[in-house]
Design a protein around this motif. Structure first.
Motif, short mmCIF file in Angstrom:
data_model
loop_
_atom_site.label_atom_id
_atom_site.label_comp_id
_atom_site.label_asym_id
_atom_site.label_seq_id
_atom_site.Cartn_x
_atom_site.Cartn_y
_atom_site.Cartn_z
N GLY A 135 0.79 -1.23 0.00
CA GLY A 135 0.00 0.00 0.00
C GLY A 135 0.81 1.27 0.00
N THR A 136 1.94 1.27 0.73
CA THR A 136 2.72 2.50 0.89
C THR A 136 3.99 2.53 0.06
OG1 THR A 136 4.04 1.65 2.71
CG2 THR A 136 1.91 2.67 3.28
N PHE A 137 4.40 1.40 -0.46
CA PHE A 137 5.65 1.25 -1.19
C PHE A 137 6.88 1.54 -0.33
CE2 PHE A 137 2.48 2.26 -4.47
CZ PHE A 137 2.54 1.09 -5.18
N ALA A 138 6.68 1.57 0.99
CA ALA A 138 7.82 1.77 1.91
C ALA A 138 8.70 0.52 1.87
CB ALA A 138 7.30 2.01 3.33
N TRP A 139 10.01 0.74 2.03
CA TRP A 139 10.94 -0.38 2.07
C TRP A 139 10.63 -1.26 3.27
CZ3 TRP A 139 14.43 -1.84 -1.48
CH2 TRP A 139 14.78 -0.92 -2.46
N LYS A 140 10.80 -2.55 3.09
CA LYS A 140 10.65 -3.49 4.20
C LYS A 140 11.52 -4.69 3.92
CE LYS A 140 6.87 -6.28 2.56
NZ LYS A 140 6.20 -7.37 3.16
N GLY A 141 11.60 -5.56 4.87
CA GLY A 141 12.43 -6.74 4.72
C GLY A 141 11.62 -7.98 4.39
N PHE A 142 12.35 -9.05 4.11
CA PHE A 142 11.76 -10.36 3.94
C PHE A 142 12.77 -11.36 4.48
CE2 PHE A 142 13.56 -8.93 -0.07
CZ PHE A 142 14.41 -9.95 -0.45
N VAL A 143 12.35 -12.59 4.62
CA VAL A 143 13.17 -13.61 5.26
C VAL A 143 13.56 -14.67 4.24
CG1 VAL A 143 13.19 -15.38 7.08
CG2 VAL A 143 11.95 -13.23 7.44
N GLY A 144 14.81 -15.10 4.28
CA GLY A 144 15.28 -16.19 3.44
C GLY A 144 15.51 -17.43 4.28
N LEU A 145 15.02 -18.57 3.79
CA LEU A 145 15.17 -19.85 4.50
C LEU A 145 15.70 -20.91 3.55
CD1 LEU A 145 11.66 -20.19 6.20
CD2 LEU A 145 13.79 -19.64 7.34
N VAL A 146 16.67 -21.67 4.00
CA VAL A 146 17.15 -22.82 3.25
C VAL A 146 16.24 -24.00 3.59
CG1 VAL A 146 19.09 -24.43 3.01
CG2 VAL A 146 19.52 -21.99 3.25
N LEU A 147 15.96 -24.84 2.60
CA LEU A 147 15.19 -26.06 2.88
C LEU A 147 16.03 -26.95 3.78
CD1 LEU A 147 13.56 -26.96 -0.55
CD2 LEU A 147 12.53 -25.81 1.40
N ASP A 148 15.49 -27.34 4.93
CA ASP A 148 16.22 -28.13 5.91
C ASP A 148 15.22 -28.86 6.80
OD1 ASP A 148 17.86 -29.20 7.87
OD2 ASP A 148 18.59 -27.26 8.59
N PRO A 149 14.91 -30.12 6.47
CA PRO A 149 13.91 -30.87 7.24
C PRO A 149 14.22 -30.97 8.74
CG PRO A 149 14.37 -31.99 5.18
CD PRO A 149 15.37 -30.88 5.30
N ALA A 150 15.48 -31.10 9.12
CA ALA A 150 15.81 -31.19 10.55
C ALA A 150 15.47 -29.88 11.26
CB ALA A 150 17.29 -31.53 10.73
N SER A 151 15.77 -28.77 10.62
CA SER A 151 15.43 -27.46 11.18
C SER A 151 13.91 -27.29 11.29
CB SER A 151 16.03 -26.37 10.30
OG SER A 151 15.66 -25.09 10.73
N ASP A 152 13.20 -27.78 10.29
CA ASP A 152 11.73 -27.71 10.31
C ASP A 152 11.18 -28.48 11.50
OD1 ASP A 152 11.93 -26.25 7.99
OD2 ASP A 152 11.09 -27.80 6.70
N GLN A 153 11.73 -29.66 11.77
CA GLN A 153 11.23 -30.48 12.88
C GLN A 153 11.52 -29.80 14.22
OE1 GLN A 153 9.09 -33.04 12.72
NE2 GLN A 153 9.13 -32.41 10.59
N ALA A 154 12.68 -29.17 14.34
CA ALA A 154 13.00 -28.45 15.57
C ALA A 154 12.01 -27.31 15.78
CB ALA A 154 14.43 -27.93 15.51
N ALA A 155 11.71 -26.58 14.72
CA ALA A 155 10.74 -25.48 14.82
C ALA A 155 9.35 -26.00 15.15
CB ALA A 155 10.72 -24.68 13.53
N LEU A 156 8.96 -27.10 14.53
CA LEU A 156 7.65 -27.69 14.78
C LEU A 156 7.51 -28.09 16.25
CD1 LEU A 156 5.11 -28.26 13.17
CD2 LEU A 156 6.02 -30.53 12.67
N SER A 157 8.55 -28.66 16.80
CA SER A 157 8.52 -29.02 18.22
C SER A 157 8.37 -27.78 19.09
CB SER A 157 9.80 -29.76 18.61
OG SER A 157 9.86 -31.00 17.96
#
Length: 162
Positions: A135-157
């Motif tokens: 809506g405002t065209f203001a700068w903002k960030g975004f997040v980059g994630l590598v595919l990593d099933p072990a990391s996903d399971q840790a986050a899920l827990s």
């Protein structure tokens, strides 16, 4: 993924969206997509609750994926199984919105390897879209994630169930 869950899983609604993101990433792994990177954006990476007084409706996800090894090793499998999985599971935005509350976009890296200009075009497009508020065209960030099933399971827990 655990850092993303810790930083953005601040409400039950946000934790549900993160569990959905992990489910989508698990679906990718089931299809052999175990290498790549995803960029996470949208109101999910903003403090939309304070800014607009609402929950984030979804998570925007742009994936740059490596071709699964089964299709690199045997390209003749792609037309019979790979293409239907890609179209029906990975990039079907309507279906992924309905089942995961994700707005999904993806490209296959190796498919574009012979034509790097197309990959660069896609990266520039998504960078320009993800780096500014709609809506405002203001700068903002975004997040980059590598595919990593072990990391996903840790986050899920860490996120727990419902």
């Amino acid at each position: 993924m655990p850092e993303l869950a810790d930083a953005f899983g601040t409400t039950p609604h946000r934790r549900r969206l993160l569990r959905n993101l992990i489910s989508y990433r698990s679906l990718l792994a089931e299809g052999g997509y175990v290498g790549g990177v995803q960029f996470i954006d949208g109101s999910f990476v903003e403090n939309i609750e304070m800014v607009a007084g609402r929950n984030p409706t979804d998570i925007d996800v742009f994936s740059i994926l490596n071709v699964p090894s089964k299709y690199r090793d045997n390209p003749s499998l792609w037309p019979s199984t790979g293409l239907s999985f890609w179209q029906g599971e990975v990039i079907d935005r309507d279906r992924n919105k309905q089942r995961f509350d994700l707005d999904t976009y993806a490209v296959i890296f190796e498919d574009l390897h012979a034509r790097p200009a197309l990959l660069i075009r896609d990266i520039i497009y998504w960078y320009s879209l993800f780096s500014h508020q709609r809506g405002t065209f203001a700068w903002k960030g975004f997040v980059g994630l590598v595919l990593d099933p072990a990391s996903d399971q840790a986050a899920l827990s860490a996120l727990g169930s419902a």
